[in-house]
Design an enzyme around this catalytic site. Structure first.
Site, PDB file in Angstrom:
ATOM      1  N   LEU A 130      32.191  58.336 114.495  1.00 49.65           N
ATOM      2  CA  LEU A 130      32.263  59.802 114.444  1.00 49.65           C
ATOM      3  C   LEU A 130      33.683  60.294 114.740  1.00 49.65           C
ATOM      4  CD1 LEU A 130      28.918  60.613 116.310  1.00 49.65           C
ATOM      5  CD2 LEU A 130      29.332  60.571 113.847  1.00 49.65           C
ATOM      6  N   ASP A 180      24.374  59.526 132.716  1.00 49.11           N
ATOM      7  CA  ASP A 180      25.208  58.963 133.791  1.00 49.11           C
ATOM      8  C   ASP A 180      24.562  59.084 135.175  1.00 49.11           C
ATOM      9  OD1 ASP A 180      27.083  58.195 131.980  1.00 49.11           O
ATOM     10  OD2 ASP A 180      28.600  59.660 132.536  1.00 49.11           O
ATOM     11  N   ARG A 224      28.227  51.500 121.425  1.00 48.37           N
ATOM     12  CA  ARG A 224      29.284  52.504 121.546  1.00 48.37           C
ATOM     13  C   ARG A 224      30.280  52.487 120.380  1.00 48.37           C
ATOM     14  NH1 ARG A 224      30.778  53.588 127.751  1.00 48.37           N
ATOM     15  NH2 ARG A 224      31.003  55.694 126.976  1.00 48.37           N
ATOM     16  N   ILE A 253      32.686  54.098 117.214  1.00 43.54           N
ATOM     17  CA  ILE A 253      33.657  55.201 117.174  1.00 43.54           C
ATOM     18  C   ILE A 253      33.699  55.827 115.779  1.00 43.54           C
ATOM     19  CG2 ILE A 253      35.113  54.411 119.089  1.00 43.54           C
ATOM     20  CD1 ILE A 253      37.107  53.416 116.926  1.00 43.54           C
ATOM     21  N   ARG A 297      35.888  52.259 138.966  1.00 40.10           N
ATOM     22  CA  ARG A 297      36.311  52.998 137.762  1.00 40.10           C
ATOM     23  C   ARG A 297      35.996  54.487 137.891  1.00 40.10           C
ATOM     24  NH1 ARG A 297      33.178  51.545 133.230  1.00 40.10           N
ATOM     25  NH2 ARG A 297      34.346  53.304 132.432  1.00 40.10           N
ATOM     26  N   CYS A 352      30.014  47.372 124.987  1.00 44.31           N
ATOM     27  CA  CYS A 352      30.204  47.309 126.434  1.00 44.31           C
ATOM     28  C   CYS A 352      28.836  47.156 127.069  1.00 44.31           C
ATOM     29  CB  CYS A 352      30.950  48.533 126.952  1.00 44.31           C
ATOM     30  SG  CYS A 352      29.967  49.999 126.985  1.00 44.31           S
ATOM     31  N   LYS A 390      36.418  62.449 136.522  1.00 42.37           N
ATOM     32  CA  LYS A 390      37.045  61.409 135.685  1.00 42.37           C
ATOM     33  C   LYS A 390      36.944  61.773 134.211  1.00 42.37           C
ATOM     34  CE  LYS A 390      34.524  57.528 134.637  1.00 42.37           C
ATOM     35  NZ  LYS A 390      34.503  57.291 133.184  1.00 42.37           N
ATOM     36  N   ASN A 391      35.743  62.185 133.781  1.00 43.64           N
ATOM     37  CA  ASN A 391      35.524  62.408 132.346  1.00 43.64           C
ATOM     38  C   ASN A 391      36.221  63.658 131.821  1.00 43.64           C
ATOM     39  OD1 ASN A 391      34.060  60.112 132.353  1.00 43.64           O
ATOM     40  ND2 ASN A 391      32.059  61.065 132.030  1.00 43.64           N
TER      41      ASN A 391
END
Ligand code: UD1
Length: 425
Positions: A125, A305, A121, A123, A397, A116, A22-23
């Protein structure tokens, strides 16, 4: 709401093929926007997040279809650079489209993905990187508009090796004028996969997989055919599941080199892992041993993960283990649920202390996020009695029908879908 019902206590056995990552697939699908025409992306997993990405691409004007793990994507008709807020909210990874859309249209409008379940999390950067390349960023409330008539290559030093920021900057720099070097880049295998994909489209990038990535901008990219790498997190989840059920399984279509830190931890816990090319055999005949200390860190260290899944293994191990989470501050939500299944775990700041118990017991538990949900499913496979896992849309997901994967290996696991409520109007 759908739920999974698991009758635990059956050792897993058999062979399973691991689906695509997925990633890796998400940034690659986003990057395909940079070359106008029809791409063929193979080994794409059939997951909720992938469908959201395809919906976003369609909303921008692309034609996209996923069939038999292959996406055929025509980016030529794309006409919009505005990602709808509704779709943006469904998946943080929609920010991967910032770099590609900026390159293609000179402008992109997105929305703050917000916090989340696993932490804040940010953004920043991503935005700093795009600004360094010459983009102007306008933030109004929740809306972010990014504009650039010309992106220019430059040196960028990341404050932290963020996976997403490294990928966004690589994509934006691929067609910038001149050379960009990213220092302190993330080194995850999915970043190497993105480099290979961009280069297959005609980009000139070297260094992915190390902490310094050099991108020489090119004028044009062309569509290509590409196959996504196997999902190392799904493979790691299956490895832990085999170990905690005292099973013996063979994984096909894996890249063992991507799992070195995981294999190392599992072997320390007494799990047997045999590697032969892209095949891994995993078994654990006895009770796992405690592992003194595991620290999640950017690749090639132990992945955040897989932290929740390994915690399940350690909650059944002989002795006291400590897991320190350094990537996401809110990533211990599964602890309360595992405790309800009989685990003995306490959390102090960003460390979890896990005293192994001989047995877990079935309970009704809630998946709070993707990987926490997978951890509860494998806990249910090992537990005595019945486990019901609720809120399983999180699991969908990242795992292509997790119940099907485990049933094929002999588990008793079923998905229950509530009957639709009759409409009396
Ligand atoms: C990616 C993975 C996710 C994995 C994570 C860490 C995808 C689609 N998702 O997420 O599964 O858990 O890497 O391996 O590839 N940060 C900032 N500012 C930023 C960006 C990140 O402070 O602009 C912080 C985050 O809050 C977090 C840390 O950096 O604490 C790591 O985040 P990052 O590596 O960016 O993870 P993602 O790319 O979101």
């Amino acid at each position: 709401m759908e739920k999974l019902v698991i009758e635990g206590g059956r050792p897993l056995s058999g062979t399973i093929r691991i689906h695509g990552a997925k990633n890796a697939a998400l940034p690659i699908l986003a990057a395909s926007m940079m070359a106008e025409g029809t791409h063929r992306i193979e080994n794409v997993p059939d997951l909720l997040d992938i469908h959201v990405m395809l919906d976003i691409l369609r909303s921008l004007g692309c034609k996209a279809e996923l069939r038999d793990e292959t996406v055929v994507l025509d980016t030529l008709p794309a006409h919009s650079s505005h990602i709808p807020e509704e779709l943006m909210k469904q998946m943080r990874s929609s920010i991967f489209l910032m770099g590609p859309l900026l390159t293609r249209f000179g402008e992109v409008q997105v929305y703050q993905p917000g916090g989340c379940a696993i932490g804040e999390r940010k953004i920043d950067l991503h935005l700093k990187g795009l600004q360094a390349l010459g983009a102007e960023i306008e933030e109004a409330g929740n809306t972010i508009i990014c504009r650039a008539t010309l992106l220019r290559g430059t040196d960028i030093v990341l404050d932290f090796p963020s996976v997403g920021a490294t990928e966004n900057i690589m994509m934006a720099a691929a067609m910038a004028r001149g050379t960009t070097t990213i220092f302190n880049a993330a080194r995850e295998p999915e970043i190497q996969d993105l480099q290979h994909f961009l280069n297959a489209m005609g980009a000139r990038i070297i260094g992915a997989g190390t902490d310094t990535i050099t991108i020489e901008g090119v004028d044009r990219l062309v569509p290509c055919t590409y196959s996504i790498i196997p999902d190392r997190i799904v493979a790691g989840t299956m490895m832990v599941a085999a170990a905690i059920t005292k099973g013996n399984i063979t994984l096909e279509n894996v890249c063992p080199a991507h799992l070195t830190s995981v294999t190392h931890v599992l072997r320390r816990a007494g799990v047997q892992v045999h590697i032969d090319g892209d095949i891994m055999n995993v078994s654990c005949p006895g009770r796992p041993r405690a592992v003194e200390r595991i620290v999640t860190s950017p690749y090639p260290s132990f992945p955040t993960d897989l932290q929740s899944q390994v915690m399940v293994l350690l909650s059944l191990a002989d002795g006291l283990s400590v897991i320190k989470e350094t990537i996401f501050e809110g990533r211990f939500k599964h602890v309360d649920e595992l405790t309800r299944m009989g685990a003995d775990i306490w959390v102090d700041m960003n460390s979890a202390f896990v005293r192994g118990v001989p047995r877990l017991y079935g309970a009704t538990v809630e998946a709070t996020d993707l990987r926490a949900g997978a951890a509860l499913v494998i806990a249910g496979l090992a537990a005595a009695g019945t486990t019901i896992v609720e809120q399983i849309h999180h699991i969908d997901r990242g795992y292509d029908r997790i119940e099907r994967m485990f049933s094929r290996l002999g588990a008793r696991i079923e998905r229950f879908t509530p009957a639709p409520v009759p409409n009396n109007n």
